[in-house]
Design an enzyme around this catalytic site. Structure first.
Site, short mmCIF file in Angstrom:
data_model
loop_
_atom_site.label_atom_id
_atom_site.label_comp_id
_atom_site.label_asym_id
_atom_site.label_seq_id
_atom_site.Cartn_x
_atom_site.Cartn_y
_atom_site.Cartn_z
N PHE A 1 51.01 4.85 -6.30
CA PHE A 1 49.62 5.18 -6.04
C PHE A 1 49.51 6.31 -5.02
O PHE A 1 48.71 7.25 -5.18
CB PHE A 1 48.89 3.93 -5.53
CG PHE A 1 47.45 3.85 -5.95
CD1 PHE A 1 46.52 4.77 -5.51
CD2 PHE A 1 47.03 2.84 -6.80
CE1 PHE A 1 45.20 4.69 -5.90
CE2 PHE A 1 45.70 2.75 -7.19
CZ PHE A 1 44.78 3.68 -6.74
N PHE A 2 50.33 6.24 -3.98
CA PHE A 2 50.30 7.31 -2.97
C PHE A 2 50.79 8.63 -3.57
O PHE A 2 50.24 9.70 -3.28
CB PHE A 2 51.16 6.92 -1.77
CG PHE A 2 50.52 5.92 -0.86
CD1 PHE A 2 49.40 6.25 -0.12
CD2 PHE A 2 51.04 4.63 -0.75
CE1 PHE A 2 48.80 5.33 0.73
CE2 PHE A 2 50.45 3.70 0.10
CZ PHE A 2 49.32 4.05 0.84
N PHE B 1 39.90 3.16 -4.69
CA PHE B 1 40.80 2.28 -3.94
C PHE B 1 41.37 1.17 -4.83
O PHE B 1 42.27 0.44 -4.41
CB PHE B 1 40.07 1.65 -2.75
CG PHE B 1 41.00 1.08 -1.71
CD1 PHE B 1 41.64 1.90 -0.80
CD2 PHE B 1 41.26 -0.29 -1.66
CE1 PHE B 1 42.52 1.38 0.14
CE2 PHE B 1 42.12 -0.82 -0.72
CZ PHE B 1 42.76 0.02 0.19
N ARG C 1 52.11 9.05 7.28
CA ARG C 1 51.14 9.67 6.36
C ARG C 1 49.92 10.20 7.10
O ARG C 1 49.24 11.10 6.60
CB ARG C 1 50.73 8.66 5.29
CG ARG C 1 49.91 9.25 4.15
CD ARG C 1 49.68 8.25 3.04
NE ARG C 1 48.85 8.83 1.99
CZ ARG C 1 49.30 9.54 0.96
NH1 ARG C 1 50.60 9.77 0.85
NH2 ARG C 1 48.47 10.03 0.05
#
Length: 354
Positions: free
Chosen positions: A82-83, A185, A325
């Site tokens: 997902f990231f 999300f 991050r």
């Protein structure tokens, strides 16, 4: 434990939400590094240098306490994927790579319905997603799988909407952004994954019980908006348009400082909302236990799910202060994360077109 800047501190979480980690976490780190390399989602040198410090496995190991090791590994890989997808979305938006982005979206939609067909796709993001989906689909059965797909298709569409917004410079209104964010999300997909963690597929009347849904939404809204609060410097530096703070500045006329305070207020309200809903869910579970015909087993599953909803708060909270991050001030280029390289993204996109 790291210190938390005052503007980002939520004392209720530090005081009332103990941090937990799945015991499989150390092995999870090693498996995640191997998977990222094998799926070509990060260059090998970036994996070695940044994977552990990004803390993606720490995040998931704090969400899904009690999950079988194989399931936790699949969820962790989905989270890492997902990231990586989010990073591709950002760079494709910045460089206007609309055709490549559309190909990717089509591949992801197809994967949800036929994951085996896409497992060896030439685009690493499609192949990686197919690998995760196939593994996740092995735990509870066809009805859960179909629901997960129903919940994830709109996530892909919402990312596409963000892509189009960025290409035309549209900052969503606050209310429009909140609805869009609940999709980007992947609120309900993460909530769905509580069930295989509890080894029990919840029936519709339980999942749709108002208190259960309120608790689920509160934990997910907190996670999304706390991410917005912590990532605001990174996203302002990268000319991002999708952040609750940015919508408040653009459409409510707030200063940056006022927007930060307002997002923080909403985040705190999510914690309060969860605590109220949690009490109702636990009372509901006790009522289920008294119903006979498997009521105790169902009640235990509900309690396991709401227990892990609670764990989202501490896991998300500490992740944002430990992960590299969000350390934009330490980057050479504030608009370009050091764990992403344009060369690898371009290579992946060209491979996907062959």
């Amino acid at each position: 434990m790291v210190s938390v800047p005052r503007a980002l501190a939520v004392p209720m979480i530090e005081a009332a939400f103990p941090r937990r980690l799945h015991p499989y976490w150390p092995k999870l780190q090693e498996k995640s590094r191997t998977w990222l390399r094998e799926m070509r989602l990060m260059p090998p040198d970036k994996v070695e240098r940044y994977a552990d410090s990004l803390c993606y496995t720490d995040l998931v190991a704090g969400y899904y306490i009690g999950a079988p090791d194989e399931l936790l590994t699949a969820i962790a890989d989905l989270s890492s994927w997902f990231f990586a997808w989010d990073d591709r979305h950002d760079r494709d938006s910045v460089h206007g790579r609309a055709a490549q982005w559309q190909q990717l979206c089509q591949g992801l939609h197809g994967t949800l319905d036929e994951p085996r067909r896409y497992r060896h796709h030439k685009d690493p993001l499609v192949a990686g997603f197919a690998d995760c989906v196939l593994r996740l689909y092995s735990f509870l059965g066809p009805s859960w799988n179909a629901r997960f797909a129903r919940h994830f298709h709109p996530v892909i569409d919402a990312y596409d909407q963000e892509f189009r917004n960025r290409r035309c410079g549209t900052v969503p209104t606050v209310e429009a952004y909140i609805e869009l964010r609940r999709l980007t999300f992947a609120h309900w997909a993460w909530i769905d994954l509580l069930e295989p963690t509890a080894r029990y597929e919840l029936p519709d009347p339980v999942r749709k019980h108002p208190a259960y849904r309120r608790a689920a939404r509160a934990t997910q809204d907190f996670s999304a908006w706390y991410n917005d609060l912590c990532s605001l410097p990174k996203e302002l530096a990268g000319d991002e348009l999708h952040n609750l703070g940015i919508s408040l500045i653009q459409h409510e006329g707030m200063t940056l400082e006022e927007a930060v305070r307002e997002v923080h207020r909403r985040v705190t309200e999510c914690v309060k909302e969860f605590l109220e809903a949690e009490r109702e869910v636990l009372q509901f579970a006790d009522e289920l236990a008294e119903g006979g015909d498997g009521g105790t087993e169902l009640a235990d599953a509900v309690k396991a799910c709401v227990f892990n909803m609670r764990n989202w708060f501490s896991s998300v909270y500490w992740f944002h202060h430990e992960s590299g991050r969000y350390r934009v001030d330490s980057w050479d280029d504030r608009s370009m994360p050091p764990y992403v390289t344009e060369e690898s993204l371009a290579e992946n996109e060209l491979v996907g077109e062959e």
